[in-house]
Design a protein around this motif. Structure first.
Motif, PDB file in Angstrom:
ATOM      1  N   ALA A  87       0.833  -1.209   0.000  1.00  0.00           N
ATOM      2  CA  ALA A  87       0.000   0.000   0.000  1.00  0.00           C
ATOM      3  C   ALA A  87       0.866   1.256   0.000  1.00  0.00           C
ATOM      4  N   SER A  88       1.948   1.250   0.823  1.00  0.00           N
ATOM      5  CA  SER A  88       2.819   2.430   0.871  1.00  0.00           C
ATOM      6  C   SER A  88       3.553   2.631  -0.451  1.00  0.00           C
ATOM      7  N   LYS A  89       3.951   1.540  -1.100  1.00  0.00           N
ATOM      8  CA  LYS A  89       4.610   1.659  -2.406  1.00  0.00           C
ATOM      9  C   LYS A  89       3.672   2.253  -3.449  1.00  0.00           C
ATOM     10  N   ALA A  90       2.430   1.827  -3.429  1.00  0.00           N
ATOM     11  CA  ALA A  90       1.460   2.355  -4.393  1.00  0.00           C
ATOM     12  C   ALA A  90       1.199   3.835  -4.150  1.00  0.00           C
ATOM     13  N   LYS A  91       1.172   4.244  -2.863  1.00  0.00           N
ATOM     14  CA  LYS A  91       0.955   5.650  -2.532  1.00  0.00           C
ATOM     15  C   LYS A  91       2.118   6.516  -3.000  1.00  0.00           C
ATOM     16  N   LYS A  93       4.164   5.871  -5.529  1.00  0.00           N
ATOM     17  CA  LYS A  93       4.120   5.961  -6.993  1.00  0.00           C
ATOM     18  C   LYS A  93       3.065   6.959  -7.452  1.00  0.00           C
ATOM     19  N   LYS A  94       1.937   6.987  -6.734  1.00  0.00           N
ATOM     20  CA  LYS A  94       0.868   7.914  -7.099  1.00  0.00           C
ATOM     21  C   LYS A  94       1.304   9.359  -6.882  1.00  0.00           C
ATOM     22  N   LYS A  95       2.068   9.610  -5.817  1.00  0.00           N
ATOM     23  CA  LYS A  95       2.544  10.963  -5.535  1.00  0.00           C
ATOM     24  C   LYS A  95       3.566  11.413  -6.566  1.00  0.00           C
ATOM     25  N   GLU A  96       4.409  10.481  -7.030  1.00  0.00           N
ATOM     26  CA  GLU A  96       5.402  10.833  -8.049  1.00  0.00           C
ATOM     27  C   GLU A  96       4.747  11.169  -9.373  1.00  0.00           C
ATOM     28  N   ALA A  97       3.592  10.568  -9.634  1.00  0.00           N
ATOM     29  CA  ALA A  97       2.914  10.821 -10.897  1.00  0.00           C
ATOM     30  C   ALA A  97       2.231  12.180 -10.933  1.00  0.00           C
ATOM     31  N   LEU A  98       1.999  12.811  -9.758  1.00  0.00           N
ATOM     32  CA  LEU A  98       1.335  14.111  -9.725  1.00  0.00           C
ATOM     33  C   LEU A  98       2.247  15.194 -10.277  1.00  0.00           C
TER      34      LEU A  98
END
Length: 286
Positions: A87-91, A93-98
Motif C-alpha cells: 500500500a505504501s509503495k502504491a501511494k 508511486k501515485k505521488k510521483e505521478a502528480l
C-alpha cells in the motif's frame, strides 16, 4: 607401685568411656561433636545462609559474578525500520505521478537570498500648522484662542482638515493636518482671523533635493525663482547651498522642499536656471 595403679585405673576408665559411646551410637543416641571455633569462623566468612534479604558473599564481601551478571539491566534493542508494504509503495508511486504544482512544497519558512533586507514602510508624517500668540501669553490665552477658532463658523472648513491639536514645547498650538490636504490653503483663513493676535506658520515634512549641472555662476535667488515658476514650490533662499559639480565649471544646488511636492519633481526632474538646465534628484537618506 602407685604409678602403676593409677595407670591401670586410667585405662579402665578410658575403656568404660569408649564402651558407653559405642553403645549410644548403636542405639542412635550419639550426640554430634561440636565444631571448634576456627571451623565456625571459617564457615561464616566463606559462606552465608541464603535467606530472605541475604545473598552469597565472597571473602571480600562482593556479590559473585554470576549474580551480578543476572542483575544487570538489559539494554533496549534498536527497532529496525519497517519494510514498505504494497500500500505504501502504491501511494509513493501515485505521488510521483502528480505534477509539481500539486505535490506541495516542504513546510517551514522559505529561505531568503543572501543580502535580502526587508523594506520598511515609510512612516507618514503629517503637516503641522503652528499658531504662536503675540506677546506674553499663558495657557489660558491659548485655550481661549482654540475655543474661539472652534466656534467660528468661517473656520469650519479648516477644522474638517485638522486631525489633532497639541502643544509645542514653547506653549504654541500645533494643528495636525489631514493626509492629502493642502496646508497652504488652510493658512489664509487662519491668518485673517488671528491677525494681530498670533502668527500662523506651516510646518511640513521636508526632503532634500539636489539640482546638478548648473552654471558655476548660479545664485540662490535664481534657484528660488525657478522652483516657484516651474514647479510651484516655495524655497527659502537662505536654505540653498552650493557645492562643486562633477564636471569643470558646474555646480550643484542643495535645498529642501515639502514632501508633498516629490511627485511633481519626479515627474518633471529638470530645472532651467539662467541659460542651463539642471537635473533634480532626491538626495538619498543616510
Amino acid at each position: 607401685m602407685l604409678t602403676k595403679v593409677a595407670r591401670a585405673l586410667q585405662r579402665a576408665q578410658d575403656v568404660e568411656t569408649a564402651g558407653t559411646q559405642t553403645a549410644e551410637m548403636e542405639l542412635g543416641e550419639a550426640r554430634p561433636s561440636k565444631p571448634c571455633a576456627s571451623e565456625v569462623q571459617r564457615c561464616t566468612i566463606e559462606t552465608q545462609t541464603e535467606e530472605d534479604g541475604f545473598s552469597t558473599q565472597t571473602k571480600k564481601g562482593r556479590v559473585p559474578k554470576e549474580r551480578a551478571a543476572a542483575r544487570k539491566v538489559k539494554q533496549p534493542v534498536a527497532k529496525q525500520p519497517k519494510k514498505p508494504t504494497a500500500a505504501s509503495k502504491a501511494k509513493a508511486k501515485k505521488k510521483e505521478a502528480l505534477p509539481a504544482s500539486e505535490k506541495g512544497g516542504a513546510k517551514g519558512p522559505i529561505a531568503k537570498p543572501e543580502g535580502f533586507k526587508k523594506s520598511k514602510r515609510p512612516k507618514f508624517r503629517p503637516s503641522v500648522i503652528k499658531v504662536s500668540a503675540v506677546g506674553e501669553v499663558g495657557t489660558k490665552t491659548y485655550a481661549e484662542m482654540l475655543t474661539g477658532m472652534q466656534e467660528d463658523p468661517d473656520l469650519k472648513g479648516v477644522g474638517s482638515n485638522i486631525t489633532r491639536t497639541r502643544r509645542a514645547g514653547d506653549g504654541a498650538l500645533l494643528l495636525n493636518v489631514k493626509k492629502g490636504a493642502d496646508v497652504r490653503e488652510l493658512l489664509a483663513p487662519l491668518r485673517s482671523k488671528l491677525e494681530n493676535k498670533a502668527t500662523v506658520t506651516a510646518m511640513e515634512p521636508m526632503v532634500t533635493v539636489e539640482c546638478r549641472d548648473l552654471d558655476q555662476g548660479a545664485t540662490p535667488d535664481q534657484v528660488v525663482r525657478a522652483m516657484l515658476e516651474q514647479h510651484q514650490v516655495e524655497v527659502s533662499s537662505s536654505a540653498v547651498r552650493f557645492r562643486r559639480g562633477r564636471d569643470l565649471g558646474t555646480t550643484v544646488a542643495v535645498f529642501q522642499v515639502p514632501e508633498r511636492s516629490i511627485g511633481d519633481i519626479e515627474a518633471k526632474n529638470r530645472l532651467r536656471v539662467g541659460w542651463s538646465y539642471g537635473h533634480l534628484r532626491l538626495q538619498p537618506k543616510e
